[in-house]
Write a protein that holds these residues in place. Structure first.
Motif, PDB file in Angstrom:
ATOM      1  N   LYS A 416      42.558  38.367  80.581  1.00 14.50           N
ATOM      2  CA  LYS A 416      42.088  37.032  80.242  1.00 14.50           C
ATOM      3  C   LYS A 416      42.991  36.358  79.226  1.00 14.50           C
ATOM      4  O   LYS A 416      43.191  35.156  79.250  1.00 14.50           O
ATOM      5  N   SER A 417      43.535  37.153  78.292  1.00 16.18           N
ATOM      6  CA  SER A 417      44.361  36.563  77.240  1.00 16.18           C
ATOM      7  C   SER A 417      45.790  36.330  77.682  1.00 16.18           C
ATOM      8  O   SER A 417      46.415  35.354  77.293  1.00 16.18           O
ATOM      9  N   SER A 418      46.340  37.256  78.497  1.00 15.22           N
ATOM     10  CA  SER A 418      47.744  37.132  78.889  1.00 15.22           C
ATOM     11  C   SER A 418      47.925  36.527  80.263  1.00 15.22           C
ATOM     12  O   SER A 418      49.031  36.159  80.631  1.00 15.22           O
ATOM     13  N   GLY A 419      46.846  36.418  81.035  1.00 15.19           N
ATOM     14  CA  GLY A 419      46.979  35.888  82.387  1.00 15.19           C
ATOM     15  C   GLY A 419      47.057  34.384  82.432  1.00 15.19           C
ATOM     16  O   GLY A 419      47.357  33.792  83.464  1.00 15.19           O
ATOM     17  N   LYS A 420      46.750  33.690  81.325  1.00 12.37           N
ATOM     18  CA  LYS A 420      46.795  32.235  81.296  1.00 12.37           C
ATOM     19  C   LYS A 420      48.209  31.771  80.980  1.00 12.37           C
ATOM     20  O   LYS A 420      48.878  32.317  80.136  1.00 12.37           O
ATOM     21  N   ARG A 421      48.630  30.741  81.658  1.00 13.07           N
ATOM     22  CA  ARG A 421      49.957  30.180  81.440  1.00 13.07           C
ATOM     23  C   ARG A 421      49.857  28.656  81.401  1.00 13.07           C
ATOM     24  O   ARG A 421      49.001  28.050  82.058  1.00 13.07           O
ATOM     25  N   LYS A 461      70.210  43.148  81.046  1.00 11.24           N
ATOM     26  CA  LYS A 461      70.441  42.473  79.776  1.00 11.24           C
ATOM     27  C   LYS A 461      69.406  41.368  79.587  1.00 11.24           C
ATOM     28  O   LYS A 461      68.806  40.876  80.541  1.00 11.24           O
ATOM     29  N   ALA A 462      69.208  40.977  78.326  1.00 11.92           N
ATOM     30  CA  ALA A 462      68.193  39.970  78.012  1.00 11.92           C
ATOM     31  C   ALA A 462      68.474  38.653  78.714  1.00 11.92           C
ATOM     32  O   ALA A 462      67.553  37.938  79.127  1.00 11.92           O
ATOM     33  N   VAL A 463      69.755  38.317  78.880  1.00 13.78           N
ATOM     34  CA  VAL A 463      70.098  37.050  79.524  1.00 13.78           C
ATOM     35  C   VAL A 463      69.641  37.034  80.981  1.00 13.78           C
ATOM     36  O   VAL A 463      69.302  35.975  81.524  1.00 13.78           O
ATOM     37  N   ALA A 464      69.590  38.200  81.623  1.00 10.85           N
ATOM     38  CA  ALA A 464      69.130  38.256  83.013  1.00 10.85           C
ATOM     39  C   ALA A 464      67.647  37.909  83.101  1.00 10.85           C
ATOM     40  O   ALA A 464      67.222  37.140  83.978  1.00 10.85           O
ATOM     41  N   TYR A 465      66.841  38.461  82.182  1.00 10.85           N
ATOM     42  CA  TYR A 465      65.408  38.169  82.187  1.00 10.85           C
ATOM     43  C   TYR A 465      65.144  36.699  81.862  1.00 10.85           C
ATOM     44  O   TYR A 465      64.313  36.042  82.503  1.00 10.85           O
ATOM     45  N   LEU A 472      62.387  30.611  87.724  1.00  9.60           N
ATOM     46  CA  LEU A 472      61.040  30.697  88.283  1.00  9.60           C
ATOM     47  C   LEU A 472      60.145  29.573  87.767  1.00  9.60           C
ATOM     48  O   LEU A 472      59.350  28.999  88.524  1.00  9.60           O
ATOM     49  N   SER A 473      60.255  29.258  86.478  1.00 11.33           N
ATOM     50  CA  SER A 473      59.443  28.175  85.910  1.00 11.33           C
ATOM     51  C   SER A 473      59.766  26.845  86.572  1.00 11.33           C
ATOM     52  O   SER A 473      58.866  26.060  86.909  1.00 11.33           O
ATOM     53  N   LYS A 474      61.045  26.591  86.771  1.00 12.83           N
ATOM     54  CA  LYS A 474      61.455  25.334  87.386  1.00 12.83           C
ATOM     55  C   LYS A 474      61.061  25.280  88.855  1.00 12.83           C
ATOM     56  O   LYS A 474      60.676  24.219  89.372  1.00 12.83           O
ATOM     57  N   ARG A 475      61.116  26.413  89.528  1.00 14.16           N
ATOM     58  CA  ARG A 475      60.846  26.444  90.968  1.00 14.16           C
ATOM     59  C   ARG A 475      59.356  26.290  91.275  1.00 14.16           C
ATOM     60  O   ARG A 475      58.968  25.572  92.207  1.00 14.16           O
ATOM     61  N   PHE A 476      58.491  26.951  90.487  1.00 14.16           N
ATOM     62  CA  PHE A 476      57.073  26.998  90.830  1.00 14.16           C
ATOM     63  C   PHE A 476      56.186  26.195  89.887  1.00 14.16           C
ATOM     64  O   PHE A 476      54.969  26.176  90.060  1.00 14.16           O
ATOM     65  N   GLY A 477      56.768  25.555  88.875  1.00 13.77           N
ATOM     66  CA  GLY A 477      55.965  24.738  87.983  1.00 13.77           C
ATOM     67  C   GLY A 477      55.010  25.538  87.126  1.00 13.77           C
ATOM     68  O   GLY A 477      53.966  25.025  86.710  1.00 13.77           O
ATOM     69  N   VAL A 478      55.328  26.790  86.870  1.00 14.77           N
ATOM     70  CA  VAL A 478      54.509  27.669  86.039  1.00 14.77           C
ATOM     71  C   VAL A 478      55.388  28.195  84.915  1.00 14.77           C
ATOM     72  O   VAL A 478      56.567  28.486  85.124  1.00 14.77           O
ATOM     73  N   HIS A 479      54.809  28.309  83.729  1.00 13.37           N
ATOM     74  CA  HIS A 479      55.597  28.750  82.582  1.00 13.37           C
ATOM     75  C   HIS A 479      55.764  30.269  82.614  1.00 13.37           C
ATOM     76  O   HIS A 479      54.840  31.023  82.323  1.00 13.37           O
ATOM     77  N   PHE A 480      56.960  30.720  83.005  1.00 12.96           N
ATOM     78  CA  PHE A 480      57.294  32.141  82.996  1.00 12.96           C
ATOM     79  C   PHE A 480      58.031  32.473  81.707  1.00 12.96           C
ATOM     80  O   PHE A 480      58.823  31.661  81.200  1.00 12.96           O
ATOM     81  N   MET A 481      57.786  33.659  81.202  1.00 19.30           N
ATOM     82  CA  MET A 481      58.523  34.157  80.051  1.00 19.30           C
ATOM     83  C   MET A 481      59.344  35.377  80.463  1.00 19.30           C
ATOM     84  O   MET A 481      59.095  35.993  81.505  1.00 19.30           O
ATOM     85  N   ALA A 482      60.314  35.716  79.625  1.00 23.14           N
ATOM     86  CA  ALA A 482      61.181  36.858  79.944  1.00 23.14           C
ATOM     87  C   ALA A 482      60.378  38.143  80.072  1.00 23.14           C
ATOM     88  O   ALA A 482      60.693  39.013  80.896  1.00 23.14           O
ATOM     89  N   ASP A 483      59.314  38.272  79.272  1.00 16.82           N
ATOM     90  CA  ASP A 483      58.487  39.481  79.348  1.00 16.82           C
ATOM     91  C   ASP A 483      57.777  39.584  80.696  1.00 16.82           C
ATOM     92  O   ASP A 483      57.551  40.688  81.205  1.00 16.82           O
ATOM     93  N   ASN A 484      57.393  38.424  81.285  1.00 18.99           N
ATOM     94  CA  ASN A 484      56.769  38.460  82.607  1.00 18.99           C
ATOM     95  C   ASN A 484      57.721  39.050  83.640  1.00 18.99           C
ATOM     96  O   ASN A 484      57.337  39.882  84.468  1.00 18.99           O
ATOM     97  N   VAL A 485      58.966  38.610  83.581  1.00 21.93           N
ATOM     98  CA  VAL A 485      59.969  39.112  84.527  1.00 21.93           C
ATOM     99  C   VAL A 485      60.237  40.594  84.285  1.00 21.93           C
ATOM    100  O   VAL A 485      60.329  41.397  85.218  1.00 21.93           O
ATOM    101  N   LYS A 486      60.347  40.964  83.019  1.00 21.65           N
ATOM    102  CA  LYS A 486      60.629  42.361  82.680  1.00 21.65           C
ATOM    103  C   LYS A 486      59.507  43.278  83.146  1.00 21.65           C
ATOM    104  O   LYS A 486      59.754  44.345  83.724  1.00 21.65           O
ATOM    105  N   ASN A 487      58.265  42.865  82.920  1.00 18.47           N
ATOM    106  CA  ASN A 487      57.127  43.692  83.331  1.00 18.47           C
ATOM    107  C   ASN A 487      57.024  43.787  84.847  1.00 18.47           C
ATOM    108  O   ASN A 487      56.648  44.832  85.387  1.00 18.47           O
ATOM    109  N   ARG A 488      57.367  42.689  85.537  1.00 19.23           N
ATOM    110  CA  ARG A 488      57.300  42.737  86.999  1.00 19.23           C
ATOM    111  C   ARG A 488      58.344  43.690  87.564  1.00 19.23           C
ATOM    112  O   ARG A 488      58.092  44.429  88.521  1.00 19.23           O
ATOM    113  N   PHE A 489      59.523  43.680  86.962  1.00 21.04           N
ATOM    114  CA  PHE A 489      60.570  44.592  87.427  1.00 21.04           C
ATOM    115  C   PHE A 489      60.178  46.043  87.162  1.00 21.04           C
ATOM    116  O   PHE A 489      60.475  46.934  87.961  1.00 21.04           O
TER     117      PHE A 489
END
Length: 494
Positions: A416-421, A461-465, A472-489
């Protein structure tokens, strides 16, 4: 008087006749010698002009040159050919000499014998191929192979046993749900060659001739216990029962357990997932758990996947485990055991493993294939809390619900706390879940980042995330953070 004159005349004629015959013989001999000399000269000229003579080989020089390039050359060549680094190779030679009682012979040193052995295992080479490279007779190669195999069997017990380990990062996060678990186990089928009368016993469910090998490993990808030799027709549970009853048995400390798949019985010492519920990791791409059983199975599969990963690295490293070999059945079983021991040795001695890194590079293409094979489906990020409605009747089934009741509440609060964007256009908050299109775009971005050199030793590297999050944020109109990408990988890797 007249008779004397006649005799002298006859003698003179005879002498002249003999001299003439001798001259004729000399002329004939001269002609023959001349003709033969001319023929030999012509043949010599023709041979030198049109026939290429094979130069004499210095086998000793060729052998030393090959061995120097093999384990005294570049680090890459040594790892590609022998599957171990140069430092680990020479340490293995010392261990086999000191503890395995491997001795050098008059003509073959220990390092050459070990190199031949590793070369055969790494590439499943025939003796005639090794004979060409090492300039040794096939009888010598066979004898040295058996000597090294015997030495490895003597030291295998020191490497195939329970050991202490420290978990860090994503590995610790996967295993924190199973505090008393000491690893995972499963069976793996290794192709082998057997006699015609034994083939029915070794034919597995897929129709292949194989041996069913029980492998038990810890979270650090090191094998704890190995039981090779069972026929391919034997089931995994039957092999496990034998491992628990034999003299050299699989020991499970009190209060500890191994993670197993649904093919095993859920009981003391073995924790299995829910049957009839989505389990395998490739089924979770683009999906999230919808109930408590799926949540448990997802976390169970993420941790238990360590045994599948260990088997994958093992077969990638040793080609002799991927195809049937020409050895007798007893030697083939010992070779399987030796490969497991060498796997643990490499895990101990090599801090960086190119085989594991190669698996990470192949991960993106695997994810692409899974995404293509699945239908587009949007899922929510809510998990229904149904754990309190279940009445357990068995001890290890109750563990499922104890696990869920302990973690479900914290998991829901975290979701509930981290799923909101934040929505980039309206500034409002909403739930979002990864879908197949998002994962496909992420796979493409990470592939581009890898080509740009933004992937280090096993980590991005951090620049990749950050770059992936921006795209992703620009493509889907949702605010993605580097941690989201890192956790998904990280979820992909599990």
């Amino acid at each position: 008087m007249e008779s004397s004159i006649v005799d002298a005349s006859a003698t003179s004629r005879k002498r002249r006749r003999d001299e003439e015959e001798e001259e004729e013989l000399e002329q004939v001999f001269f002609i023959i010698v001349s003709v033969v000399t001319m023929l030999l000269g012509a043949l010599t000229w023709y041979h030198d002009k049109y026939f290429v003579k094979e130069p004499a080989r210095n086998l000793e020089l060729e052998r030393h040159s090959f061995l120097n390039r093999l384990y005294k050359g570049t680090k890459t060549d040594c790892i590609e050919q022998l599957r171990v680094s140069k430092k680990a190779f020479f340490k293995l030679c010392r261990i086999l000499q000191e503890k395995g009682q491997l001795v050098k012979t008059k003509n073959v040193p220990i390092d050459e014998a070990v190199a031949m052995f590793l070369h055969i295992l790494a590439h499943n080479l025939k003796y005639r191929v090794v004979h060409f490279s090492y300039c040794r007779s096939m009888e010598t190669i066979s004898r040295q192979f058996k000597n090294v195999l015997g030495a490895i069997m003597k030291v295998s017990k020191e490497y195939l046993k329970f050991h202490e380990y420290n978990l860090e990062g994503s590995v610790e996060n996967k295993w924190r749900w199973f505090k008393n678990s000491i690893g995972a186990l499963d069976g793996i089928h290794i192709p082998i060659t057997v006699s015609a009368e034994d083939r029915p016993r070794y034919r597995n469910r897929k129709g292949d001739i194989s041996t069913n090998v029980l492998g038990v490993c810890g979270p650090d990808l090191r094998f704890i216990y190995v039981l090779p030799g069972w026929e391919g027709s034997a089931g995994d549970s039957r092999v496990l029962r034998d491992a628990l009853r034999r003299q050299n048995c699989l020991h499970i400390p009190n209060g500890k357990y191994f993670l197993v798949d649904a093919g095993y019985t859920n009981g003391p010492g073995f924790l299995a997932p829910y049957r009839g519920t989505r389990y395998h990791l490739n089924e979770w791409i683009g999906n999230t758990p919808q109930n408590y059983k799926e949540l448990f199975n997802l976390r169970h599969a993420s941790a238990r996947n360590v045994i599948e990963r260990s088997f994958g690295v093992l077969k990638k490293r040793w080609s002799i485990l991927r195809t049937p070999s020409f050895f007798d059945i007893k030697t083939q079983i010992r070779i399987v055991n030796a490969c497991f021991m060498l796997h643990n040795f490499i895990r101990d001695e090599q801090h960086s493993d190119p085989i594991l890194e190669a698996q990470d590079l192949e991960l993106l293409s695997v994810v692409d294939n899974e995404l293509i094979n699945q239908q587009m489906e949007r899922v929510t990020n809510n998990i229904r809390d149904e754990v309190t409605t279940i009445q357990a009747t068995e001890e290890w089934t109750r563990f499922h619900y104890f696990f869920l009741s302990r973690e479900m509440e914290s998991s829901n609060e975290k979701n509930k706390s981290s799923g909101k964007r934040k929505m980039s256009s309206e500034g409002t908050r909403s739930y979002f879940a990864w879908n197949l299109e998002m994962e496909r775009v992420l796979a493409d971005v990470l592939r581009d980042q890898r080509n740009l050199g933004n992937k280090g030793d096993g980590n991005w590297k951090a620049v990749a995330y950050s770059t992936a999050a921006q795209i992703l944020s620009k493509r889907f109109g949702v605010h993605f953070m580097a941690d989201n990408v890192k956790n998904r990988f990280k979820l992909w890797r599990t």
